[in-house]
Design an enzyme around this catalytic site. Structure first.
Site, PDB file in Angstrom:
ATOM      1  N   GLY A  27       0.827  -1.215   0.000  1.00 42.99           N
ATOM      2  CA  GLY A  27       0.000   0.000   0.000  1.00 42.99           C
ATOM      3  C   GLY A  27       0.856   1.256   0.000  1.00 42.99           C
ATOM      4  NE  ARG A  88      -2.135  -4.394  -1.092  1.00 42.94           N
ATOM      5  CZ  ARG A  88      -1.662  -3.814   0.024  1.00 42.94           C
ATOM      6  NH1 ARG A  88      -0.599  -4.291   0.616  1.00 42.94           N
ATOM      7  NH2 ARG A  88      -2.267  -2.755   0.530  1.00 42.94           N
ATOM      8  CG  ASP A 119       3.516  -6.874   7.700  1.00 40.93           C
ATOM      9  OD1 ASP A 119       2.965  -6.412   6.686  1.00 40.93           O
ATOM     10  OD2 ASP A 119       2.900  -7.401   8.643  1.00 40.93           O
ATOM     11  CB  THR A 142       2.564   0.751   6.202  1.00 42.11           C
ATOM     12  OG1 THR A 142       1.221   0.521   6.667  1.00 42.11           O
ATOM     13  CG2 THR A 142       3.512   0.397   7.325  1.00 42.11           C
ATOM     14  CG  ASP A 144      -1.939  -0.355   8.249  1.00 43.94           C
ATOM     15  OD1 ASP A 144      -2.816   0.500   8.020  1.00 43.94           O
ATOM     16  OD2 ASP A 144      -1.878  -1.436   7.652  1.00 43.94           O
ATOM     17  CG  ASP A 146       1.259  -2.643  10.678  1.00 42.76           C
ATOM     18  OD1 ASP A 146       2.132  -2.036  10.048  1.00 42.76           O
ATOM     19  OD2 ASP A 146       0.509  -3.474  10.132  1.00 42.76           O
ATOM     20  NE  ARG A 188      -5.016  -6.184   4.875  1.00 45.52           N
ATOM     21  CZ  ARG A 188      -4.735  -5.892   3.619  1.00 45.52           C
ATOM     22  NH1 ARG A 188      -5.658  -5.998   2.693  1.00 45.52           N
ATOM     23  NH2 ARG A 188      -3.525  -5.507   3.268  1.00 45.52           N
TER      24      ARG A 188
HETATM   25  O1  F6P Z   1      -1.431  -1.604   4.649  1.00 45.71           O
HETATM   26  C1  F6P Z   1      -2.020  -0.368   4.448  1.00 45.71           C
HETATM   27  C2  F6P Z   1      -3.473  -0.508   4.147  1.00 45.71           C
HETATM   28  O2  F6P Z   1      -3.910   0.788   3.841  1.00 45.71           O
HETATM   29  C3  F6P Z   1      -4.335  -1.161   5.222  1.00 45.71           C
HETATM   30  O3  F6P Z   1      -4.633  -0.285   6.269  1.00 45.71           O
HETATM   31  C4  F6P Z   1      -5.526  -1.579   4.405  1.00 45.71           C
HETATM   32  O4  F6P Z   1      -6.199  -2.620   5.026  1.00 45.71           O
HETATM   33  C5  F6P Z   1      -4.909  -2.023   3.128  1.00 45.71           C
HETATM   34  O5  F6P Z   1      -3.707  -1.312   2.988  1.00 45.71           O
HETATM   35  C6  F6P Z   1      -5.774  -1.819   1.915  1.00 45.71           C
HETATM   36  O6  F6P Z   1      -5.091  -2.299   0.804  1.00 45.71           O
HETATM   37  P1  F6P Z   1      -5.558  -2.143  -0.718  1.00 45.71           P
HETATM   38  O7  F6P Z   1      -5.346  -0.714  -1.111  1.00 45.71           O
HETATM   39  O8  F6P Z   1      -4.679  -3.061  -1.471  1.00 45.71           O
HETATM   40  O9  F6P Z   1      -6.999  -2.489  -0.755  1.00 45.71           O
END
Ligand code: F6P
Length: 339
Positions: A27, A88, A119, A142, A144, A146, A188
């Site tokens: 992300g 991804r 991660d 990120t 998050d 985390d 998440r």
């Molecule tokens: O890891 C960052 C994040 O924004 C999370 O908080 C979220 O769950 C996820 O990415 C969403 O990912 P995507 O943009 O691939 O739907």
């Protein structure tokens, strides 16, 4: 490049650093561009060549590489998103995908790589560096926040401010209409963004995956506290709190309290965009320089982190396996102040 058991043949001889790659993965997060700029310019200052790998690991597999000169990273420090784009990649999770990526890195004479991501991105880097003779250094990027071993990840502060601005606006309409709003924020598996935005917005209840007792708090608030608040309230829900998120929780609230006027607002990807805050730019810059330093010091498979404001190096295997703890004491503070 693999033997009959599909085990890569890896020469263990370390190479002298001449050309490094840099890429963003997973992300996106505000401040990634500031990190790309810092890595590029710190590397050039140390007489290294820099290659930008576009679209994360997928771009690495496909050899989607561009040379980066100082001028290429000019005027990007204030931009959200990532000029190198991100992805991804499912293919990179396979040994065949990683072999393709390794061959592309070799073809482009890339000796070491800086990966900016979370991660999943570091797990990929760790696996590849165990299979092939290539060093990766990570910069945590990120929203998050985390990652174990660092107080801070690039983009978190900008996202936090985005959430706070949005919830302040939602509060205006919640009060005007006497409504309960369930506001879902990203994360998440991690509730840090929810927890701190909830504190900053004076949320009545905060639901996070790390503390299931918070659902009792929601019940208490709906049964009693709501009336004290002149019939409005903000409940912040971390995306990962429970499957189905805020919509599912709102359904249950509607069933148990048909008299209440309940609305859901899912903030979504607005949290990932925007111009990075000053701190996100400064920390991304410090981490970018530290990442190049780490590669020059022959470090391998470490994440650059911040511990009480100081730059630290955290082995990837710790950063990805251990959990980032959150200060659940903040929930007590929120409980005390919101009544
Ligand atoms: O890891 C960052 C994040 O924004 C999370 O908080 C979220 O769950 C996820 O990415 C969403 O990912 P995507 O943009 O691939 O739907």
């Amino acid at each position: 490049m693999t033997d009959k058991n599909n085990v890569p043949n890896v020469s263990q001889k370390r190479v002298k650093l001449r050309r490094i790659g840099v890429f963003t993965s997973g992300g996106d997060a505000p401040g990634m561009n500031a990190a790309i700029r810092a890595v590029t310019r710190a590397a050039i200052a140390n007489k290294l060549k820099v290659v930008g790998i576009r679209r994360g690991y997928q771009g690495m597999i496909e050899g989607d590489f561009i040379p980066l000169k100082s001028a290429d990273v000019s005027g990007i420090i204030q931009l959200g998103g990532t000029i190198l784009k991100t992805a991804r990649s499912a293919e990179f999770r396979t040994p065949e995908g990683r072999e393709k990526a390794w061959l592309q890195l070799q073809k482009a004479d890339i000796d070491a790589v800086v990966v900016i991501g979370g991660d999943g991105s570091f797990t990929g880097a760790l696996t590849m560096s165990q299979e092939y003779n290539i060093s990766f250094v990570g910069i945590p990027g990120t929203i998050d926040n985390d990652m174990y071993g660092t107080d801070y990840t690039i983009g978190y502060e900008t996202a936090l401010n985005t959430v706070v601005c949005a919830v302040d606006k939602i509060r205006d309409t919640a009060v005007s209409h006497g409504r309960i709003f369930l506001v879902e924020v990203m994360g998440r598996e991690a509730g840090l963004l929810a927890l701190n935005s909830g504190i900053a917005c004076g949320a009545e209840v905060i639901l996070i995956p790390e503390s299931k007792e918070q659902h009792d708090e929601l019940k208490r608030f709906l049964d009693k506290g709501y009336k004290n608040k002149e019939r409005s309230g903000i409940v912040i829900v971390a995306e990962g709190d429970e499957p189905g998120g805020a919509l599912k929780i709102a359904e249950a609230v509607g069933r148990d309290h048909p008299d209440l006027d309940v609305r859901v607002s899912i903030l979504g990807h607005i949290q990932r965009g925007g111009s990075p805050t000053a701190n996100d730019r400064i920390n991304a810059t410090r981490m970018g320089i530290a990442a190049v330093d780490a590669l020059l010091d022959d470090q391998k498979s470490v994440m650059i982190g911040l511990d009480n404001g100081k730059i630290v190096q955290v082995p990837f295997n710790k950063a990805v396996k251990l959990n980032h703890s959150i200060d659940t004491g903040l929930l007590d503070i929120q409980k005390m102040l919101s009544m």
